[in-house]
Enzyme design. Structure first.
Site, PDB file in Angstrom:
ATOM      1  N   PRO A   1       0.777  -1.205   0.088  1.00 10.62           N
ATOM      2  CA  PRO A   1       0.044   0.055   0.044  1.00 10.62           C
ATOM      3  C   PRO A   1       1.017   1.138  -0.052  1.00 10.62           C
ATOM      4  O   PRO A   1       1.831   1.273   0.600  1.00 10.62           O
ATOM      5  CB  PRO A   1      -0.768   0.083   1.200  1.00 10.62           C
ATOM      6  CG  PRO A   1      -0.330  -1.306   1.851  1.00 10.62           C
ATOM      7  CD  PRO A   1       0.727  -1.890   1.256  1.00 10.62           C
ATOM      8  N   GLU A   2       0.349   2.281  -0.793  1.00 16.50           N
ATOM      9  CA  GLU A   2       1.143   3.602  -0.624  1.00 16.50           C
ATOM     10  C   GLU A   2       0.790   4.434   0.287  1.00 16.50           C
ATOM     11  O   GLU A   2      -0.345   4.041   0.994  1.00 16.50           O
ATOM     12  CB  GLU A   2       0.973   4.341  -2.102  1.00 16.50           C
ATOM     13  CG  GLU A   2       1.035   3.271  -3.168  1.00 16.50           C
ATOM     14  CD  GLU A   2       2.475   3.652  -3.847  1.00 16.50           C
ATOM     15  OE1 GLU A   2       3.092   4.434  -3.292  1.00 16.50           O
ATOM     16  OE2 GLU A   2       2.685   2.464  -4.543  1.00 16.50           O
TER      17      GLU A   2
ATOM     18  N   LYS B   1       3.464   4.581   5.879  1.00 17.71           N
ATOM     19  CA  LYS B   1       2.653   3.313   5.837  1.00 17.71           C
ATOM     20  C   LYS B   1       2.154   2.547   6.935  1.00 17.71           C
ATOM     21  O   LYS B   1       1.622   1.393   6.770  1.00 17.71           O
ATOM     22  CB  LYS B   1       3.202   2.563   4.815  1.00 17.71           C
ATOM     23  CG  LYS B   1       3.538   3.432   3.448  1.00 17.71           C
ATOM     24  CD  LYS B   1       3.947   2.332   2.253  1.00 17.71           C
ATOM     25  CE  LYS B   1       5.495   2.053   2.304  1.00 17.71           C
ATOM     26  NZ  LYS B   1       5.991   1.380   1.290  1.00 17.71           N
TER      27      LYS B   1
ATOM     28  N   ASN C   1       5.407   1.096  -4.189  1.00 17.96           N
ATOM     29  CA  ASN C   1       5.975   0.871  -5.587  1.00 17.96           C
ATOM     30  C   ASN C   1       5.330   1.556  -6.704  1.00 17.96           C
ATOM     31  O   ASN C   1       6.098   2.197  -7.763  1.00 17.96           O
ATOM     32  CB  ASN C   1       5.806  -0.596  -5.689  1.00 17.96           C
ATOM     33  CG  ASN C   1       6.930  -1.230  -6.671  1.00 17.96           C
ATOM     34  OD1 ASN C   1       8.121  -0.560  -6.676  1.00 17.96           O
ATOM     35  ND2 ASN C   1       6.505  -2.285  -7.499  1.00 17.96           N
TER      36      ASN C   1
ATOM     37  N   ARG D   1      11.767  -5.362  -6.452  1.00 20.02           N
ATOM     38  CA  ARG D   1      10.489  -5.062  -6.949  1.00 20.02           C
ATOM     39  C   ARG D   1      10.407  -4.157  -8.302  1.00 20.02           C
ATOM     40  O   ARG D   1      11.614  -3.356  -8.378  1.00 20.02           O
ATOM     41  CB  ARG D   1       9.818  -3.917  -5.744  1.00 20.02           C
ATOM     42  CG  ARG D   1       9.683  -4.355  -4.587  1.00 20.02           C
ATOM     43  CD  ARG D   1       9.100  -3.708  -3.363  1.00 20.02           C
ATOM     44  NE  ARG D   1       7.753  -3.339  -3.959  1.00 20.02           N
ATOM     45  CZ  ARG D   1       6.566  -4.053  -3.705  1.00 20.02           C
ATOM     46  NH1 ARG D   1       6.559  -5.090  -2.914  1.00 20.02           N
ATOM     47  NH2 ARG D   1       5.505  -3.444  -4.219  1.00 20.02           N
TER      48      ARG D   1
END
Ligand SMILES: [Zn+2]
Length: 275
Positions: free
Chosen positions: A2-3, A51, A175, A262
């Site tokens: 999650p951003e 986060k 990401n 990632r």
């Protein structure tokens, strides 16, 4: 992952629904907290920190000599799959019951944390031990762009694509935003931090993207909420760049202190060099 903006929204939803409410029952399905009982505690507030999601809990307002517990903070990190849902009595869970990690029951609502990788409970006074390592919070009340820039400049040899995900430097970028920030600032993901003259612009872009998306249901970085292309490059490997038409490429980048690699998406034409 999650951003920061999705944690912000999840936090705002929980805060609106639960602040001031008293817990009737708690059920932790994580071994370290299996015996904890939070009934009687009231939710003071739910706040995001990068986060991380922090639910601050107060002992009952009516002093009870048998209830001399300190204010507590329930910390959760949603990581990849985690989420918090709210349910009315009798409502069916929207996720498999075996993924429940925390269940908090209030008078007319139940908050359920599914697949939450990290759940911790600490005295609120010790909260900094959990999140004190985080850099300036892009969506925090004390956002500090100057400090964030200084944190990055302390790591001149690291690639910007890798450093943007380091929450110790600046908290909130995940990401998706990582790829989009680099596209919008025309930086190749492997550019060394020390070679970026306009580092402040990168940080400003991160801040702008998270702020404009923080209350929106659907994340958009292209500026067109109705577009079929919410992102410039994220998830668009092999498709034409929306700006120049070159094929979008992907790089797998490992974080500095972890094996986890990632995907970072970029346009080799628009993001060819440091600037
Ligand atoms: Zn391009």
């Amino acid at each position: 992952m999650p951003e920061g903006d999705s944690v912000y929204r999840a936090t705002a939803t929980l805060h609106r629904a639960l602040a001031g409410q008293t817990l009737l029952r708690s059920d932790f399905r994580v071994p370290s907290l299996a015996t904890v009982d939070l009934s009687g505690y009231a939710v003071a507030e739910v706040v995001p920190r990068g986060k991380h999601l922090l639910m601050r809990l107060q002992p009952p307002l009516t002093p009870d000599p048998d209830f001399s517990q300190p204010p507590l903070t329930l910390h959760s990190h949603l990581l990849m799959e985690g989420r918090w849902d709210l349910y009315r009595p009798g409502e069916r869970f929207r996720r498999p019951a075996n993924t429940v990690r925390v269940l908090l029951a209030f008078a007319d609502l139940t908050a359920v944390g599914f697949d939450i990788a990290q759940v911790k409970l600490v005295p609120t006074a010790e909260e900094a031990d959990l999140v004190g390592h985080l850099g300036p919070d892009l969506l925090g009340a004390n956002w500090d762009a100057v400090q964030a820039a200084a944190n990055f400049r302390d790591h001149p040899h690291r690639g910007i694509g890798e450093a943007l995900l380091d929450q110790r430097l600046m908290a909130g970028v995940g990401n998706i935003y990582r790829s989009e920030i680099l596209f919008l600032t025309r930086l190749h993901p492997l550019t060394a931090v020390g070679d970026i003259v306009q580092l402040e612009k990168v940080i400003e872009m991160a801040h702008r993207l998270l702020v404009v998306n923080k209350d929106r249901g659907r994340r958009v970085t292209t500026g067109l909420a109705r577009t079929r292309e919410p992102y410039w490059v994220y998830g668009r490997t092999g498709k034409p760049c929306l700006r120049c038409g070159a094929k979008v490429e992907v790089l797998r980048i490992a974080a500095q202190d972890s094996e986890l690699q990632r995907d970072c998406f970029f346009c080799p034409h628009c993001q060819s060099a440091a600037n």
